[in-house]
Write a protein that holds these residues in place. Sequence first.
Motif, PDB file in Angstrom:
ATOM      1  N   TRP A  36       0.843  -1.201   0.000  1.00  0.00           N
ATOM      2  CA  TRP A  36       0.000   0.000   0.000  1.00  0.00           C
ATOM      3  C   TRP A  36       0.880   1.254   0.000  1.00  0.00           C
ATOM      4  CZ3 TRP A  36      -3.941   2.469  -1.390  1.00  0.00           C
ATOM      5  CH2 TRP A  36      -4.420   3.594  -0.708  1.00  0.00           C
ATOM      6  N   GLY A  37       1.993   1.180   0.687  1.00  0.00           N
ATOM      7  CA  GLY A  37       2.940   2.300   0.684  1.00  0.00           C
ATOM      8  C   GLY A  37       3.417   2.638  -0.721  1.00  0.00           C
ATOM      9  N   VAL A  38       3.668   1.612  -1.520  1.00  0.00           N
ATOM     10  CA  VAL A  38       4.104   1.842  -2.906  1.00  0.00           C
ATOM     11  C   VAL A  38       2.982   2.487  -3.718  1.00  0.00           C
ATOM     12  CG1 VAL A  38       4.879   0.759  -5.040  1.00  0.00           C
ATOM     13  CG2 VAL A  38       5.726  -0.092  -2.842  1.00  0.00           C
ATOM     14  N   LEU A  39       1.787   1.935  -3.583  1.00  0.00           N
ATOM     15  CA  LEU A  39       0.656   2.477  -4.343  1.00  0.00           C
ATOM     16  C   LEU A  39       0.426   3.955  -4.012  1.00  0.00           C
ATOM     17  CD1 LEU A  39      -1.983  -0.412  -4.196  1.00  0.00           C
ATOM     18  CD2 LEU A  39      -0.389   0.160  -6.040  1.00  0.00           C
ATOM     19  N   ARG A  40       0.567   4.271  -2.726  1.00  0.00           N
ATOM     20  CA  ARG A  40       0.338   5.653  -2.298  1.00  0.00           C
ATOM     21  C   ARG A  40       1.407   6.576  -2.861  1.00  0.00           C
ATOM     22  NH1 ARG A  40      -0.383   5.487   3.814  1.00  0.00           N
ATOM     23  NH2 ARG A  40       1.821   5.167   3.450  1.00  0.00           N
ATOM     24  N   LEU A  41       2.637   6.089  -2.887  1.00  0.00           N
ATOM     25  CA  LEU A  41       3.721   6.883  -3.458  1.00  0.00           C
ATOM     26  C   LEU A  41       3.459   7.182  -4.925  1.00  0.00           C
ATOM     27  CD1 LEU A  41       6.567   8.080  -3.746  1.00  0.00           C
ATOM     28  CD2 LEU A  41       7.468   5.756  -3.835  1.00  0.00           C
ATOM     29  N   LEU A  42       3.062   6.157  -5.680  1.00  0.00           N
ATOM     30  CA  LEU A  42       2.797   6.349  -7.107  1.00  0.00           C
ATOM     31  C   LEU A  42       1.612   7.284  -7.316  1.00  0.00           C
ATOM     32  CD1 LEU A  42       3.275   2.671  -8.349  1.00  0.00           C
ATOM     33  CD2 LEU A  42       4.935   4.536  -8.390  1.00  0.00           C
ATOM     34  N   THR A  43       0.634   7.187  -6.430  1.00  0.00           N
ATOM     35  CA  THR A  43      -0.540   8.059  -6.527  1.00  0.00           C
ATOM     36  C   THR A  43      -0.178   9.513  -6.226  1.00  0.00           C
ATOM     37  OG1 THR A  43      -1.947   6.249  -5.771  1.00  0.00           O
ATOM     38  CG2 THR A  43      -2.870   8.474  -5.639  1.00  0.00           C
ATOM     39  N   ASP A  44       0.581   9.692  -5.145  1.00  0.00           N
ATOM     40  CA  ASP A  44       0.881  11.043  -4.703  1.00  0.00           C
ATOM     41  C   ASP A  44       1.903  11.742  -5.606  1.00  0.00           C
ATOM     42  OD1 ASP A  44      -0.767  10.511  -2.613  1.00  0.00           O
ATOM     43  OD2 ASP A  44       0.827  10.225  -1.127  1.00  0.00           O
ATOM     44  N   ARG A  45       2.861  10.955  -6.126  1.00  0.00           N
ATOM     45  CA  ARG A  45       3.979  11.593  -6.818  1.00  0.00           C
ATOM     46  C   ARG A  45       4.266  11.039  -8.200  1.00  0.00           C
ATOM     47  NH1 ARG A  45       7.249  13.581  -1.706  1.00  0.00           N
ATOM     48  NH2 ARG A  45       5.666  13.042  -0.181  1.00  0.00           N
ATOM     49  N   GLY A  46       3.340  10.280  -8.765  1.00  0.00           N
ATOM     50  CA  GLY A  46       3.521   9.809 -10.139  1.00  0.00           C
ATOM     51  C   GLY A  46       4.502   8.652 -10.266  1.00  0.00           C
TER      52      GLY A  46
ATOM     53  N   ASN B   3      -4.336  16.055   5.915  1.00  0.00           N
ATOM     54  CA  ASN B   3      -3.361  16.064   7.008  1.00  0.00           C
ATOM     55  C   ASN B   3      -3.237  14.698   7.660  1.00  0.00           C
ATOM     56  OD1 ASN B   3      -3.686  18.698   6.391  1.00  0.00           O
ATOM     57  ND2 ASN B   3      -3.884  19.414   8.506  1.00  0.00           N
ATOM     58  N   GLU B   4      -4.367  14.018   7.792  1.00  0.00           N
ATOM     59  CA  GLU B   4      -4.361  12.713   8.447  1.00  0.00           C
ATOM     60  C   GLU B   4      -3.437  11.772   7.700  1.00  0.00           C
ATOM     61  OE1 GLU B   4      -7.303  14.224   7.692  1.00  0.00           O
ATOM     62  OE2 GLU B   4      -7.673  14.894   9.746  1.00  0.00           O
ATOM     63  N   GLN B   5      -3.667  11.684   6.402  1.00  0.00           N
ATOM     64  CA  GLN B   5      -2.849  10.780   5.597  1.00  0.00           C
ATOM     65  C   GLN B   5      -1.386  11.170   5.662  1.00  0.00           C
ATOM     66  OE1 GLN B   5      -5.146  11.063   1.930  1.00  0.00           O
ATOM     67  NE2 GLN B   5      -5.307   8.831   1.944  1.00  0.00           N
ATOM     68  N   GLU B   6      -1.128  12.464   5.630  1.00  0.00           N
ATOM     69  CA  GLU B   6       0.240  12.960   5.689  1.00  0.00           C
ATOM     70  C   GLU B   6       0.914  12.520   6.997  1.00  0.00           C
ATOM     71  OE1 GLU B   6       1.840  14.283   3.316  1.00  0.00           O
ATOM     72  OE2 GLU B   6       3.667  14.811   4.420  1.00  0.00           O
ATOM     73  N   PHE B   7       0.145  12.603   8.081  1.00  0.00           N
ATOM     74  CA  PHE B   7       0.698  12.175   9.367  1.00  0.00           C
ATOM     75  C   PHE B   7       1.099  10.706   9.344  1.00  0.00           C
ATOM     76  CE2 PHE B   7       0.019   9.904  13.319  1.00  0.00           C
ATOM     77  CZ  PHE B   7       0.950  10.510  14.121  1.00  0.00           C
ATOM     78  N   PHE B   8       0.192   9.848   8.894  1.00  0.00           N
ATOM     79  CA  PHE B   8       0.482   8.414   8.909  1.00  0.00           C
ATOM     80  C   PHE B   8       1.599   8.066   7.931  1.00  0.00           C
ATOM     81  CE2 PHE B   8      -3.868   8.349  10.707  1.00  0.00           C
ATOM     82  CZ  PHE B   8      -3.531   7.751  11.899  1.00  0.00           C
ATOM     83  N   ASN B   9       1.666   8.824   6.851  1.00  0.00           N
ATOM     84  CA  ASN B   9       2.755   8.682   5.903  1.00  0.00           C
ATOM     85  C   ASN B   9       4.100   8.934   6.580  1.00  0.00           C
ATOM     86  OD1 ASN B   9       2.930   7.984   3.205  1.00  0.00           O
ATOM     87  ND2 ASN B   9       3.452  10.091   2.604  1.00  0.00           N
ATOM     88  N   GLU B  10       4.194  10.030   7.265  1.00  0.00           N
ATOM     89  CA  GLU B  10       5.428  10.389   7.957  1.00  0.00           C
ATOM     90  C   GLU B  10       5.743   9.372   9.049  1.00  0.00           C
ATOM     91  OE1 GLU B  10       8.022  12.174   7.745  1.00  0.00           O
ATOM     92  OE2 GLU B  10       7.364  13.258   5.983  1.00  0.00           O
ATOM     93  N   TYR B  11       4.695   8.940   9.724  1.00  0.00           N
ATOM     94  CA  TYR B  11       4.902   7.965  10.791  1.00  0.00           C
ATOM     95  C   TYR B  11       5.604   6.736  10.244  1.00  0.00           C
ATOM     96  CZ  TYR B  11       4.189   4.645  14.502  1.00  0.00           C
ATOM     97  OH  TYR B  11       4.419   3.714  15.480  1.00  0.00           O
ATOM     98  N   ARG B  12       5.100   6.195   9.147  1.00  0.00           N
ATOM     99  CA  ARG B  12       5.674   4.988   8.573  1.00  0.00           C
ATOM    100  C   ARG B  12       7.056   5.225   7.985  1.00  0.00           C
ATOM    101  NH1 ARG B  12       3.948   0.194   7.746  1.00  0.00           N
ATOM    102  NH2 ARG B  12       5.019   0.110   5.745  1.00  0.00           N
ATOM    103  N   LEU B  13       7.239   6.372   7.355  1.00  0.00           N
ATOM    104  CA  LEU B  13       8.537   6.665   6.733  1.00  0.00           C
ATOM    105  C   LEU B  13       9.652   6.738   7.760  1.00  0.00           C
ATOM    106  CD1 LEU B  13       7.961   9.253   3.897  1.00  0.00           C
ATOM    107  CD2 LEU B  13       8.729   6.890   3.705  1.00  0.00           C
ATOM    108  N   MET B  14       9.312   7.180   8.954  1.00  0.00           N
ATOM    109  CA  MET B  14      10.340   7.322   9.976  1.00  0.00           C
ATOM    110  C   MET B  14      10.747   5.979  10.570  1.00  0.00           C
ATOM    111  SD  MET B  14      10.130   9.476  13.560  1.00  0.00           S
ATOM    112  CE  MET B  14      10.744   8.491  14.951  1.00  0.00           C
ATOM    113  N   TYR B  15       9.871   4.990  10.467  1.00  0.00           N
ATOM    114  CA  TYR B  15      10.085   3.751  11.217  1.00  0.00           C
ATOM    115  C   TYR B  15      11.381   3.029  10.892  1.00  0.00           C
ATOM    116  CZ  TYR B  15       9.282  -0.701  13.469  1.00  0.00           C
ATOM    117  OH  TYR B  15       9.414  -1.812  14.261  1.00  0.00           O
ATOM    118  N   ARG B  16      11.632   2.804   9.603  1.00  0.00           N
ATOM    119  CA  ARG B  16      12.787   1.988   9.241  1.00  0.00           C
ATOM    120  C   ARG B  16      14.116   2.672   9.549  1.00  0.00           C
ATOM    121  NH1 ARG B  16      13.591  -2.811   8.253  1.00  0.00           N
ATOM    122  NH2 ARG B  16      11.380  -2.899   8.699  1.00  0.00           N
TER     123      ARG B  16
END
Lengths: 139, 139
Positions: A36-46, B3-16
């Motif tokens: 889902w992370g990949v799909l969201r990336l492609l959606t948000d940023r092409g 904003n909600e989606q942006e928050f969860f996006n950042e949350y996951r990106l920081m994890y690894r």
Amino acid sequence: MTNEQEFFNEYRLMYRPFTNQINLQLEKYQLYSSQWGVLRLLTDRGPHSLVEIANFMYIEKPSVTRLVQKLVEIGYVETVAGKDKREKLVQLTEQGEHIVQEIQAYLKPFLENALEGVTEQDIDIATQVLAKIRANIKK
Amino acid sequence: MTNEQEFFNEYRLMYRPFTNQINLQLEKYQLYSSQWGVLRLLTDRGPHSLVEIANFMYIEKPSVTRLVQKLVEIGYVETVAGKDKREKLVQLTEQGEHIVQEIQAYLKPFLENALEGVTEQDIDIATQVLAKIRANIKK
DNA sequence: CAAAATGGTTAGCTAAGGTAACTATATTCT
DNA sequence: AGAATATAGTTACCTTAGCTAACCATTTTG
């Protein structure tokens, strides 16, 4: 216990329940939260090449290969050769674009519920804190 | 993107990046961040049974068994029978208490660097947001 | 006291990564 | 231009940090 430690404590404690719940929601679409992370990336940023996806997600190339292979299999993305013949650009299929919209709508209530009782302003602050930490770590 | 989606996006990106860095720091002590989580729990809140640890960390009993087994092996914790003979209370050994202090001091600069440029107040807000989300999810 | 519940373990599985070593194409450097 | 180097992607195999199912040993409950 200092505030710093308390923050990182909370950060880690939230991870598993959150990811488990997301995976549960995504089961319906045969997806894991990583995909889902990949799909969201492609959606948000092409469209992105595999290496670009790896850099963005902070994972290694072989991990991206596998994520994308699975998404191609399901039919949500396709790869097209770039001008550079080594490169593969990954982009959403029509079905993929459609499903992303559907999933986003499907997840909405869950995410809203998760943030219930938190003000818009605090969400923004928390988002910025996370982004800042990520930048500091990678520096 | 909301904003909600942006928050969860950042949350996951920081994890690894975050977990990778922590594991790198802990290598020196033959520990993974999951095991460090157990040591911190015992330090912050005293001895716990395996089931209590599982509940606190939101993981299953067999996962706790393995985490604790490894920590016993290294010599950082020990188990004592509870009044209830089924129960095993896990507590830090003297060596364990010592090493926790050492690790905490060793991690400090890394955590401070990670939070560089973030105000105390914003850390507190972010911490509360994470705690609130966790509560909402588990509800 | 039998049945159900609880604490813990073992065995085997999975998600989500990682590293090493390789191929194919592009770029750079003399 | 040609050799050496770098980059995009893949394959094979490994690891962390979990999971479920099935099982004991005690404890609690009906």
